[in-house]
Every structure is written in C-alpha cells, then in structure tokens.
Write an enzyme that holds these catalytic residues in place. Structure first.
Site, mmCIF file in Angstrom:
data_model
loop_
_atom_site.group_PDB
_atom_site.id
_atom_site.type_symbol
_atom_site.label_atom_id
_atom_site.label_comp_id
_atom_site.label_asym_id
_atom_site.label_seq_id
_atom_site.Cartn_x
_atom_site.Cartn_y
_atom_site.Cartn_z
ATOM 1 N N ARG A 149 33.650 0.989 50.534
ATOM 2 C CA ARG A 149 32.347 1.645 50.612
ATOM 3 C C ARG A 149 31.484 1.194 49.451
ATOM 4 N NH1 ARG A 149 32.574 8.014 51.332
ATOM 5 N NH2 ARG A 149 33.260 7.881 49.181
ATOM 6 N N THR B 84 25.247 3.273 48.584
ATOM 7 C CA THR B 84 24.776 3.600 49.942
ATOM 8 C C THR B 84 25.850 4.311 50.763
ATOM 9 O OG1 THR B 84 25.605 1.533 50.858
ATOM 10 C CG2 THR B 84 23.369 1.487 49.943
ATOM 11 N N ASP C 42 39.917 9.687 44.784
ATOM 12 C CA ASP C 42 39.878 8.353 45.392
ATOM 13 C C ASP C 42 41.303 7.947 45.779
ATOM 14 O OD1 ASP C 42 40.044 5.424 45.576
ATOM 15 O OD2 ASP C 42 37.926 5.502 45.039
ATOM 16 N N ASP D 150 42.643 4.479 44.492
ATOM 17 C CA ASP D 150 42.915 4.480 43.050
ATOM 18 C C ASP D 150 44.180 5.270 42.733
ATOM 19 O OD1 ASP D 150 40.790 2.889 42.424
ATOM 20 O OD2 ASP D 150 39.449 4.530 41.854
HETATM 21 C C1 PRP Z 1 38.073 4.990 51.022
HETATM 22 C C2 PRP Z 1 39.054 5.424 52.074
HETATM 23 C C3 PRP Z 1 38.344 5.059 53.346
HETATM 24 C C4 PRP Z 1 36.903 5.314 52.994
HETATM 25 C C5 PRP Z 1 36.494 6.623 53.599
HETATM 26 O O1 PRP Z 1 38.131 3.633 50.803
HETATM 27 O O2 PRP Z 1 40.311 4.830 51.943
HETATM 28 O O3 PRP Z 1 38.537 3.703 53.743
HETATM 29 O O4 PRP Z 1 36.827 5.397 51.570
HETATM 30 O O5 PRP Z 1 35.158 6.858 53.388
HETATM 31 P P1 PRP Z 1 34.094 6.891 54.587
HETATM 32 O O6 PRP Z 1 34.678 7.730 55.667
HETATM 33 O O7 PRP Z 1 32.901 7.548 53.932
HETATM 34 O O8 PRP Z 1 33.807 5.483 55.001
HETATM 35 P P2 PRP Z 1 37.300 2.897 49.640
HETATM 36 O O9 PRP Z 1 35.970 2.490 50.135
HETATM 37 O O10 PRP Z 1 37.311 3.769 48.410
HETATM 38 O O11 PRP Z 1 38.115 1.571 49.412
HETATM 39 P P3 PRP Z 1 39.582 1.361 48.803
HETATM 40 O O12 PRP Z 1 40.569 1.928 49.819
HETATM 41 O O13 PRP Z 1 39.681 -0.118 48.671
HETATM 42 O O14 PRP Z 1 39.673 2.098 47.489
HETATM 43 N N1 URA Z 2 37.373 7.921 49.913
HETATM 44 C C1 URA Z 2 38.315 8.473 49.115
HETATM 45 O O1 URA Z 2 39.251 7.786 48.693
HETATM 46 N N2 URA Z 2 38.225 9.768 48.826
HETATM 47 C C2 URA Z 2 37.219 10.548 49.291
HETATM 48 O O2 URA Z 2 37.204 11.757 48.974
HETATM 49 C C3 URA Z 2 36.246 9.958 50.106
HETATM 50 C C4 URA Z 2 36.342 8.644 50.417
#
Ligand code: PRP
Ligand code: URA
Length: 209
Positions: A104, A108, A200, A203
């Site tokens: 994400r 945005t 997160d 993370d």
């Molecule tokens: C997180 C999570 C989803 C997304 C959810 O990933 O694992 O993929 O956010 O959010 P949304 O429903 O608003 O799209 P992130 O973008 O943090 O990436 P990562 O898994 O690489 O940390």
């Molecule tokens: N992605 C995450 O990892 N945690 C949240 O709470 C939302 C999006």
C-alpha cells in the site's frame, strides 16, 4: 453480515488472535499464532473441496476410499500472506502456489503491484488468496482482479482480521468471492490501520518494525 462472509470466532482463534494483537508478543510467537490460525481458517475454507473415489485395502478388506482431487492453488499476497501459506500447505501438500506482490502506498493507501506469478493451470483450480489483513480492501480487490484476468473462476479470500469497510469493498468488487476471517474489527484509523487490529502484519511477522 452476509452469508458469503464467514467469521470464525472459534475460541482457539480468539485466544491466538489475542496473542497476535498484544504489542509485547515476540516475532516468533506472532508467527506461530499466524500459522495456527491459518490452519483453523484453512480447515473451514476447504470444507467444500471436491472428493474422488479410489480403491484401497485396509488390513481387513478392500474398500472404495475418498481423496481430495488435486485442485487447489494458494496465492499469498506478499509480504504478510506468506505468514499463512505454510499452514495451508500443511493441510493441502499438493496445492500449487502463486505469489502476488502488492504494497500500500502509505499516503494514498492505494495498492501498488510489483509481482505476479501464478500456476499455469490456475483457471481450473480452487484459489485461496491469503493475507492476514483486509483493511480498505484495495490489496485484496486488486489481487483477485489479477487472478481473474488469468482465468480463475473459483476464488476464496482468507484473512485473520477484516475491517467492515474492507469487507464491503471486496464484496462489492468481487461478489462471487467468499471471505473467511478470524475476526471483524471496529474501523480503520486515519492511517488506514485496523482498530484495534494488530498493527502492521508484515512488520510483525518479519521483525522489520
Ligand atoms: C498490508 C496487508 C495487506 C494490506 C491490507 O500489506 O498485508 O496486503 O496491507 O490493506 P488494504 O486492505 O487497505 O489494501 P502492506 O501494504 O503493509 O505490505 P506488506 O505486507 O509488504 O507489509
Ligand atoms: N495492513 C496491516 O498490516 N495492518 C493494518 O491494520 C492495515 C493494513
């Protein structure tokens, strides 16, 4: 909640999810709980897999036994979906695995695609898309659009925590996709994080806090 959204508030899921939510939980315990919840969600999400007959002999007699057809593709959304894939592989060792890379944009909240590799025969498979978090729903919606573009017809989305807005967005974009989740939380905060949530997920799984 409509009947395409399965909220699995099983006591073991609630217990393990509380451990994941706790900010003092170690990376190892967080990862272990994600795996264990993945097993429990996977059990439910595979309840309608097709079976076929085959002949075996027990120590007592011949019989016609049942086995699942080779039919599943698991598609974790990188990164955090990786925390659930081993659990589903434990349940379905013959599954093929695809990967979709999305993150994400922090301002945005729009998903940005960076990788997509799916099994060639995805169109014939029951696809389980894995991601612990369904927040705005943007990542899940885009991932499923990418999978449908390659011909897949039977798709389910499996997550650990969903926000009401994410469920609504995903149901609207892909009404044919059933959602299996461990909990539905209250809302999103101004940064798009699920409240109360677990922070997160990527993370916390990979220790990159
Ligand atoms: C997180 C999570 C989803 C997304 C959810 O990933 O694992 O993929 O956010 O959010 P949304 O429903 O608003 O799209 P992130 O973008 O943090 O990436 P990562 O898994 O690489 O940390
Ligand atoms: N992605 C995450 O990892 N945690 C949240 O709470 C939302 C999006």
């Amino acid at each position: 909640m409509d009947d395409k959204v399965y909220v699995m508030n099983h006591p073991l899921i609630q217990h393990k999810l509380s451990i994941m939510r706790d900010k003092n939980t170690s990376v190892k315990d967080f990862r272990d709980c994600a795996h264990e919840i993945g097993l429990l969600l996977g059990y439910e999400a595979t309840k309608d897999l097709d079976l076929e007959d085959y002949e075996i002999e027990t120590p007592i007699t011949k019989m016609t036994a049942k086995r699942t057809k080779r039919q599943v593709a698991l598609v974790p959304i990188l990164r955090a979906g990786l925390g659930m894939v081993d659990a589903l592989m434990d349940l379905i060792p013959a599954a093929k695995i695809g990967h979709i890379g999305l993150y994400r944009n922090e301002e945005t909240l729009e998903p940005v695609e960076y990788y997509c590799k799916l099994p060639n025969d995805i169109k014939e498979r029951q696809v389980l898309v894995l991601d612990p978090m369904l927040a705005t729903g943007g990542s899940a919606t885009d991932a499923i659009t990418m999978i449908k573009k390659r011909g897949a017809k039977r798709i389910k989305f499996v997550c650990i925590i969903a926000a009401p807005s994410g469920i609504e967005a995903l149901r609207k974009a892909h009404p044919d996709v059933d959602i299996y989740c461990g909990a539905v939380d209250d809302h999103l905060n101004e940064n798009g994080y699920i409240v109360p949530g677990l922070g997160d997920a990527g993370d916390r799984l990979f220790g990159t806090l």
